[in-house]
Design an enzyme around this catalytic site. Structure first.
Site, PDB file in Angstrom:
ATOM      1  N   HIS A 165       0.836  -1.222   0.000  1.00 17.70           N
ATOM      2  CA  HIS A 165       0.000   0.000   0.000  1.00 17.70           C
ATOM      3  C   HIS A 165       0.866   1.265   0.000  1.00 17.70           C
ATOM      4  O   HIS A 165       0.435   2.309   0.461  1.00 17.70           O
ATOM      5  CB  HIS A 165      -0.940   0.040   1.216  1.00 17.70           C
ATOM      6  CG  HIS A 165      -1.676  -1.248   1.459  1.00 17.70           C
ATOM      7  ND1 HIS A 165      -2.939  -1.490   0.985  1.00 17.70           N
ATOM      8  CD2 HIS A 165      -1.304  -2.376   2.111  1.00 17.70           C
ATOM      9  CE1 HIS A 165      -3.323  -2.709   1.350  1.00 17.70           C
ATOM     10  NE2 HIS A 165      -2.346  -3.264   2.027  1.00 17.70           N
ATOM     11  N   SER A 286      14.951  22.152 -14.687  1.00 15.63           N
ATOM     12  CA  SER A 286      13.777  22.979 -14.928  1.00 15.63           C
ATOM     13  C   SER A 286      14.246  24.333 -15.437  1.00 15.63           C
ATOM     14  O   SER A 286      15.282  24.835 -15.009  1.00 15.63           O
ATOM     15  CB  SER A 286      12.993  23.148 -13.621  1.00 15.63           C
ATOM     16  OG  SER A 286      12.230  24.337 -13.666  1.00 15.63           O
ATOM     17  N   LYS A 292      15.865  21.917  -9.388  1.00 18.35           N
ATOM     18  CA  LYS A 292      15.195  20.687  -9.801  1.00 18.35           C
ATOM     19  C   LYS A 292      16.019  19.793 -10.714  1.00 18.35           C
ATOM     20  O   LYS A 292      16.790  20.248 -11.540  1.00 18.35           O
ATOM     21  CB  LYS A 292      13.873  21.019 -10.504  1.00 18.35           C
ATOM     22  CG  LYS A 292      12.882  21.636  -9.546  1.00 18.35           C
ATOM     23  CD  LYS A 292      11.484  21.529 -10.069  1.00 18.35           C
ATOM     24  CE  LYS A 292      10.975  20.109  -9.931  1.00 18.35           C
ATOM     25  NZ  LYS A 292       9.607  20.002 -10.420  1.00 18.35           N
ATOM     26  N   GLU A 299       9.407   9.260 -16.545  1.00 22.68           N
ATOM     27  CA  GLU A 299       8.024   9.695 -16.799  1.00 22.68           C
ATOM     28  C   GLU A 299       7.591   9.336 -18.213  1.00 22.68           C
ATOM     29  O   GLU A 299       6.458   8.915 -18.449  1.00 22.68           O
ATOM     30  CB  GLU A 299       7.908  11.204 -16.584  1.00 22.68           C
ATOM     31  CG  GLU A 299       8.121  11.608 -15.133  1.00 22.68           C
ATOM     32  CD  GLU A 299       8.314  13.115 -15.008  1.00 22.68           C
ATOM     33  OE1 GLU A 299       7.318  13.804 -14.807  1.00 22.68           O
ATOM     34  OE2 GLU A 299       9.453  13.588 -15.130  1.00 22.68           O
TER      35      GLU A 299
END
Ligand code: ARG
Length: 466
Positions: A165, A286, A292, A299
């Site tokens: 979970h 970024s 970042k 992704e």
């Protein structure tokens, strides 16, 4: 776009009964050359084998066969050198090549299509292409598996939290976690091998759908093209695209696995988790937030799953409800497979690179592995083993210990013995031996368990097998 002159002429390959050429829109919807040109090498290989068989069985002369073979090899070089002019007016790769063959060798070219049809020709070309692609998929999976085996070996003792979970469940080793992916991608590779075996039958010679009256030798073409045997039913042969669907199904399952890995990499590389540091090669910055480092490759792999699933559903839907045998609907099979194949290849390569390059932050994993009362099950197991409590009661006692630790803001191993004994007097000093993550992990010696010794023996098994 076709010229006026083209429009007036009926199609030179099948125009016998047609008065005029196709309307521009008809040409647009009908032509597959923009994508099926990808099959040129398979088409030429198939034609070479077919011509050799026609000559051997006396259906065409050896002289014509030589001319045809020579012409086909010239066309192969022309295509490979970028000199071949593809024409939409000639619809597809089969007719583009045959038409060029006629330019090159004259009337003998017209004999190549004896005892075959574009229906068995396309079934052959596409099957050859998918079979070759599966060989590439198999090799890519082997590279990914071996990247994971190396990581697993290096981190057989590195503890991390195991999750259910997505909540801390029990400590595991990172090596064990890597080996879970080895199992998944190993199953994918088995599916690839089964699919290759399954589709290893030659369609050529089924002709339009009914076979042919010419004395062809299908075993000869099957052997020449590297197939185990010819297909057994000519109707099924020209209407079957199961091989493409199997490719897409196994690709979809593999992409689903890749997306789970991608998701874990996305989570692990957040500053909050900080389990891994991605290499610069597989991340981006970024344009506005200088701090970042984004896991773009992961992704995109996660997203490619959508395209691959889409291709599977598209082809299943194209094939659904088609009457036997061939229908032009089936021309829509190729782009789905080509797109999925490209996405899968790219995803496998990107993931292999990411896994190889990523830096494992063992200190962060260890800190997280010890938090969240992850050794609570070990405490309960100790009560069963050492104090003879039934597991359900041990579970209850442990729950009270967890509540106590939670209230005090400490870990289980930090609770004083007297306090643990206030919950259950059977608890002794020995309990502290099982409350560390290393002890917890080392104790899980059951076959397939997370103990480093178990993980190492699974790695050895895979290394011997791969
Ligand atoms: N371009 C066609 C395809 O990809 C080749 C087969 C055409 N057969 C036919 N009977 N029109 O499916």
């Amino acid at each position: 776009m076709s010229t006026d002159k083209d429009k007036q002429a009926s199609n030179q390959m099948w125009g016998g009964r047609f008065g005029s050429g196709p309307d521009a829109i008809m040409e647009e919807i009908n032509a597959s050359i923009d994508f099926d040109r990808k099959l040129y090498a398979q088409d030429i290989r198939g034609s070479l084998a077919h011509a050799a068989m026609l000559a051997k069985t006396g259906i065409i002369t050896a002289e014509d066969c030589d001319k045809i073979s020579h012409g086909l090899n010239t066309i192969l070089s022309e295509i490979e050198d970028g000199k071949f002019v593809f024409s939409r007016r000639l619809e597809d790769i089969h007719m583009n090549i045959e038409s060029r063959l006629a330019d090159l060798i004259g009337p003998a070219a017209g004999r190549l299509h004896t005892a075959r049809s574009r229906n068995d020709q396309v079934a052959l070309d596409f099957r050859l292409w998918v079979k070759e692609e599966l060989g590439r998929t198999e090799a890519s999976l082997t590279r990914l598996i071996s990247a994971f085996l190396d990581k697993a070996e290096e981190h057989a003792d590195t503890v991390m939290p195991g999750f259910t979970h997505l909540q801390s469940a029990q400590p595991v080793t990172f090596g064990h976690h890597c080996m879970a992916y080895v199992e998944m991608f190993g199953r994918d590779r088995e599916r690839v091998r089964h699919a290759i075996e399954h589709m290893d039958e030659s369609p050529i010679g089924a002709a339009a759908l009914a076979g042919t009256g010419f004395p062809i030798d299908r075993a000869m073409t099957a052997a020449a093209l590297g197939f185990r045997e010819p297909t057994r039913n000519s109707i099924d042969t020209v209407s079957d695209r199961d091989f493409a669907l199997e490719f897409l199904s196994l690709s979809a399952i593999c992409a689903m696995h890749l997306s789970r890995l991608a998701e874990e990499i996305v989570i692990w590389s957040t500053p909050q988790f900080g389990f891994v540091r991605l290499s610069d090669a597989f991340s981006t910055g970024s344009s506005i937030m200088p701090q970042k480092k984004n896991p773009d490759a992961a992704e995109l792999v996660r997203a490619k799953t959508g395209r691959i699933n889409g291709s599977l559903i598209a082809l299943l839907t194209i094939m659904k409800g088609l009457p036997l045998a061939y229908s032009k609907d089936m021309q829509e099979d190729k782009e789905q497979v080509f797109d999925a194949a490209e996405s899968l290849e790219l995803s496998l390569a990107a993931m292999t690179g990411m896994v190889r390059d990523m830096e494992i932050r063992a200190d962060r994993m260890r800190a997280a592995a010890g938090s969240g009362f992850s050794t609570a099950t070990d405490l309960a197991d100790w009560l069963v083993r050492e104090a003879g409590l039934p597991f359900r009661e041990a579970h209850h006692v442990t729950g009270r210990a967890v509540a106590m630790a939670e209230e005090r803001g400490c870990e289980l191993a930090e609770l004083p013995l007297a306090d643990l004994q206030s919950i259950n007097p059977a608890i002794t000093e020995g309990i502290y031996d099982v409350l560390t993550v290393d002890a917890s992990v080392a104790s899980r010696q059951s076959y397939g368990g997370t103990a480093p010794a178990q993980v190492r023996s699974q790695i050895a098994r895979w290394r011997a097998w791969t």
